[in-house]
Design an enzyme around this catalytic site. Structure first.
Site, PDB file in Angstrom:
ATOM      1  N   TYR A  43       0.797  -1.136   0.158  1.00  0.00           N
ATOM      2  CA  TYR A  43      -0.023  -0.124  -0.052  1.00  0.00           C
ATOM      3  C   TYR A  43       0.880   1.249   0.075  1.00  0.00           C
ATOM      4  O   TYR A  43       1.878   1.401   0.687  1.00  0.00           O
ATOM      5  CB  TYR A  43      -1.029  -0.087   1.086  1.00  0.00           C
ATOM      6  CG  TYR A  43      -2.279  -0.090   0.846  1.00  0.00           C
ATOM      7  CD1 TYR A  43      -2.819   1.037   0.028  1.00  0.00           C
ATOM      8  CD2 TYR A  43      -3.172  -1.065   1.163  1.00  0.00           C
ATOM      9  CE1 TYR A  43      -4.307   1.193  -0.375  1.00  0.00           C
ATOM     10  CE2 TYR A  43      -4.533  -1.131   0.764  1.00  0.00           C
ATOM     11  CZ  TYR A  43      -5.005  -0.071  -0.035  1.00  0.00           C
ATOM     12  OH  TYR A  43      -6.313   0.060  -0.237  1.00  0.00           O
TER      13      TYR A  43
ATOM     14  N   GLU B 122      -0.306   4.940  -0.676  1.00  0.00           N
ATOM     15  CA  GLU B 122      -1.137   6.032  -0.924  1.00  0.00           C
ATOM     16  C   GLU B 122      -0.221   7.297  -0.845  1.00  0.00           C
ATOM     17  O   GLU B 122       0.646   7.236  -0.021  1.00  0.00           O
ATOM     18  CB  GLU B 122      -2.238   6.100  -0.089  1.00  0.00           C
ATOM     19  CG  GLU B 122      -3.504   5.347  -0.514  1.00  0.00           C
ATOM     20  CD  GLU B 122      -4.704   5.406   0.433  1.00  0.00           C
ATOM     21  OE1 GLU B 122      -4.726   6.298   1.362  1.00  0.00           O
ATOM     22  OE2 GLU B 122      -5.584   4.706   0.210  1.00  0.00           O
TER      23      GLU B 122
ATOM     24  N   ASP C 105      -4.771  13.356 -26.056  1.00  0.00           N
ATOM     25  CA  ASP C 105      -4.891  11.759 -25.580  1.00  0.00           C
ATOM     26  C   ASP C 105      -4.060  11.098 -26.515  1.00  0.00           C
ATOM     27  O   ASP C 105      -4.679  10.927 -27.791  1.00  0.00           O
ATOM     28  CB  ASP C 105      -6.263  11.575 -25.350  1.00  0.00           C
ATOM     29  CG  ASP C 105      -6.631  10.207 -25.048  1.00  0.00           C
ATOM     30  OD1 ASP C 105      -5.677   9.379 -24.918  1.00  0.00           O
ATOM     31  OD2 ASP C 105      -7.690   9.762 -24.735  1.00  0.00           O
TER      32      ASP C 105
ATOM     33  N   THR D  97      -2.520   5.977 -22.550  1.00  0.00           N
ATOM     34  CA  THR D  97      -2.256   4.376 -21.805  1.00  0.00           C
ATOM     35  C   THR D  97      -1.060   4.165 -22.122  1.00  0.00           C
ATOM     36  O   THR D  97       0.089   4.605 -22.781  1.00  0.00           O
ATOM     37  CB  THR D  97      -3.273   3.614 -22.619  1.00  0.00           C
ATOM     38  OG1 THR D  97      -2.949   3.576 -24.132  1.00  0.00           O
ATOM     39  CG2 THR D  97      -4.533   4.115 -22.497  1.00  0.00           C
TER      40      THR D  97
ATOM     41  N   LYS E 220      -0.658   0.155 -25.406  1.00  0.00           N
ATOM     42  CA  LYS E 220      -0.905  -0.185 -26.759  1.00  0.00           C
ATOM     43  C   LYS E 220       0.597   0.120 -27.573  1.00  0.00           C
ATOM     44  O   LYS E 220       1.067  -0.819 -27.400  1.00  0.00           O
ATOM     45  CB  LYS E 220      -1.974   1.049 -27.300  1.00  0.00           C
ATOM     46  CG  LYS E 220      -3.063   1.017 -26.371  1.00  0.00           C
ATOM     47  CD  LYS E 220      -4.056   2.064 -26.929  1.00  0.00           C
ATOM     48  CE  LYS E 220      -5.572   1.989 -26.501  1.00  0.00           C
ATOM     49  NZ  LYS E 220      -6.159   2.203 -25.152  1.00  0.00           N
TER      50      LYS E 220
ATOM     51  N   ARG F 170      -0.949  -2.611 -18.594  1.00  0.00           N
ATOM     52  CA  ARG F 170      -2.150  -2.000 -18.564  1.00  0.00           C
ATOM     53  C   ARG F 170      -2.119  -0.757 -17.775  1.00  0.00           C
ATOM     54  O   ARG F 170      -1.824  -1.060 -16.648  1.00  0.00           O
ATOM     55  CB  ARG F 170      -3.341  -2.937 -18.279  1.00  0.00           C
ATOM     56  CG  ARG F 170      -4.559  -2.606 -18.653  1.00  0.00           C
ATOM     57  CD  ARG F 170      -5.617  -3.795 -18.861  1.00  0.00           C
ATOM     58  NE  ARG F 170      -5.094  -4.706 -20.134  1.00  0.00           N
ATOM     59  CZ  ARG F 170      -5.487  -4.039 -21.211  1.00  0.00           C
ATOM     60  NH1 ARG F 170      -6.231  -3.130 -21.385  1.00  0.00           N
ATOM     61  NH2 ARG F 170      -5.172  -4.567 -22.474  1.00  0.00           N
TER      62      ARG F 170
HETATM   63  C1  LIG Z   1      -7.823   7.524 -27.102  1.00  0.00           C
HETATM   64  C2  LIG Z   1      -8.144   6.493 -25.857  1.00  0.00           C
HETATM   65  N1  LIG Z   1      -8.288   7.119 -24.487  1.00  0.00           N
HETATM   66  C3  LIG Z   1      -8.355   6.656 -23.613  1.00  0.00           C
HETATM   67  C4  LIG Z   1      -8.732   5.073 -23.311  1.00  0.00           C
HETATM   68  C5  LIG Z   1      -8.735   4.474 -22.441  1.00  0.00           C
HETATM   69  O1  LIG Z   1      -7.896   3.467 -21.903  1.00  0.00           O
HETATM   70  P1  LIG Z   1      -8.246   2.456 -20.828  1.00  0.00           P
HETATM   71  O2  LIG Z   1      -8.972   1.254 -21.504  1.00  0.00           O
HETATM   72  O3  LIG Z   1      -7.109   2.052 -20.287  1.00  0.00           O
HETATM   73  O4  LIG Z   1      -9.251   3.156 -19.787  1.00  0.00           O
HETATM   74  C6  LIG Z   1      -8.474   4.414 -24.765  1.00  0.00           C
HETATM   75  C7  LIG Z   1      -8.427   3.013 -24.943  1.00  0.00           C
HETATM   76  O5  LIG Z   1      -8.753   2.278 -25.709  1.00  0.00           O
HETATM   77  C8  LIG Z   1      -8.222   5.272 -26.035  1.00  0.00           C
HETATM   78  O6  LIG Z   1      -8.226   4.503 -27.136  1.00  0.00           O
END
Ligand SMILES: Cc1ncc(COP(=O)(O)O)c(C=O)c1O
Length: 429
Positions: free
Chosen positions: A51, A53, A197, A223, A226, A232
């Site tokens: 843990y 936090e 993003d 993320t 990918k 993950r």
């Molecule tokens: C552009 C984009 N943002 C955010 C996410 C969210 O990721 P997670 O599935 O880890 O919550 C994804 C996942 O496919 C994504 O393609």
């Protein structure tokens, strides 16, 4: 015998079946990849027991010396990888990273702009079934019908009309480079924050093969699982930390906080509790891998494979949204192939080829049926597949899509797929 097989043979068998599925089928889901054994070793380690936090040096629990070391390594390596001054490696997922970024920069009810889900955006960019669409007033922009690329005339018009506090760029099914510079111009013209993003292309950005959002965006999320090929999870970055930018974030009380402090406290205690230290340590391992020269070669091969795949599909008269790809992902419109995305996903599954159905821009079908499929090359590139395998795969896909109910044919493709896969093992057992 492993501990798991001894203790829980039922789940051990499930695990064995999943290993066999991953090894013997073609993974073309654009958002998936195969992490290294080193990443998995760390993700499956005793770090899961701790843990912690808080943040390194400021934890609410004792015994954090070594998890602090791991989190600091993750933060520093991530900063080096993207040239970011600020990094947060605690978000449990990409969605959590987006939630933390939005909750830091804007308030519930505020207006935000994001790419429409059916045009390649993501659930967290304003879908009505997601917190984003429920908490904020999202205005969606779209791609243009002619080019399949973001329609910047529309983005500029909507921005002027709705005066969003923040614009999100990036998405889940956008095959082209994200146009950070153009978004920045529009965000600046209305004094809005710009958030990128880069969940999908972050590995390509890290390798220098996709433009970087860092100089253009106030905040960048991604993320880690990918194209970046880690465990993950999610991350948040800023090129430069800043203070109460343009007075847009009002300090809740007392001294003006730096945005880094605000993001940190939105992640924890704002939306998460104890960090997943085994995953954070595994992120550090993956970032270390991405800093190696071999990762650049890997990223280059991902794009080359995607482009070979695009050429091959075009030769077979497939319609690719935007006409091709700059990245790892292809969005295929099957409208001229007399099959829905759902049926194609199903038949390809029977042929040992895993893809996902996907809406295409201006799709008239529901998200449960769709007119398209999305395919990507990160996972098969990790296996070492190249041009000749890609060409073969496209021909198998075409055979399955052209005769989707021919069980004999699908079974034959499946056995050929399995043979090909056996020449490209993912993990050494
Ligand atoms: C552009 C984009 N943002 C955010 C996410 C969210 O990721 P997670 O599935 O880890 O919550 C994804 C996942 O496919 C994504 O393609």
């Amino acid at each position: 015998m492993s501990h798991l097989s001894d203790q829980d043979p039922e789940l051990f068998k499930t695990l064995e079946r999943e290993i066999n599925r991953e090894e013997s089928t073609l993974e073309l889901i654009a958002s998936e990849n195969f992490t290294s054994q080193a990443v998995m070793e760390m993700a499956g380690s005793v770090m899961t027991n701790k843990y912690a936090e808080g943040y390194p040096g400021k934890r609410y629990y004792g015994g954090c010396d070594f998890v602090d070391e791991a989190e600091n390594l993750a933060r520093n390596r991530l900063g080096e990888l993207f040239g970011a001054e600020y990094t947060n490696v605690q978000p449990h997922s990409g969605s959590q990273a987006n939630m933390a970024a939005l909750m830091t920069f804007i308030k519930p009810g505020d207006t935000v702009m994001g790419l429409d889900l059916s045009h390649g955006g993501h659930l967290t960019h304003g879908s009505s079934v997601n917190f984003s669409g429920q908490l904020y007033n999202f205005i969606s922009y779209h791609v243009s019908k002619e080019t399949g690329r973001v329609n910047f005339e529309e983005v500029a018009r909507l921005a002027k009309e709705h005066q969003p506090k923040l614009i999100i760029c990036g998405g889940s099914a956008y095959p082209r480079f994200i146009e950070f510079e153009q978004f920045k111009e529009i965000a600046d013209s209305i004094n809005a924050f710009l958030m990128a993003d880069i969940a999908h292309p972050s590995g390509l950005v890290a390798a220098g093969l996709h433009p970087t959002p860092i100089p253009y965006c106030d905040v960048v999320t991604s993320t880690t699982h990918k194209t970046l090929r880690g465990p993950r999870g999610g991350i948040i970055m800023m090129g430069k930390d800043f203070e109460n930018p343009w007075g847009k974030i009002a300090p809740k009380s007392g001294r003006v906080k730096r945005v880094s402090e605000l993001i940190d406290s939105t992640v924890m205690p704002g939306i998460q509790g104890g960090p997943l230290m085994h995953i954070i340590a595994a992120k550090a391992v993956a970032f270390g891998e991405a800093l190696q020269p071999e990762f650049k070669i890997y990223a280059k091969n991902i794009i080359q494979n995607a482009q070979t795949m695009a050429d091959e599909f075009l030769k077979l008269d497939y319609q690719l949204v935007s006409g091709g790809t700059d990245t790892h992902v292809l969005l295929i419109d099957l409208s001229n192939k007399n099959i829905t995305g759902k049926a194609a996903e199903y038949s390809l599954g029977k042929a040992g080829i895993t893809v996902n159905k996907n809406m295409v821009p201006f799709d008239e079908r529901s998200p449960f049926v769709t007119s398209g499929i999305r395919v990507g090359t990160p996972a098969i590139t990790t296996r070492g597949m190249g041009n000749s395998e890609i060409r073969q795969i496209v021909h198998w896909i075409d055979e399955a899509i052209s005769d989707p109910e021919n069980e004999v044919e699908l079974a034959l493709i499946k056995s050929n797929v399995s043979e090909l896969c056996s020449n490209f093992p993912i993990y050494v057992h």
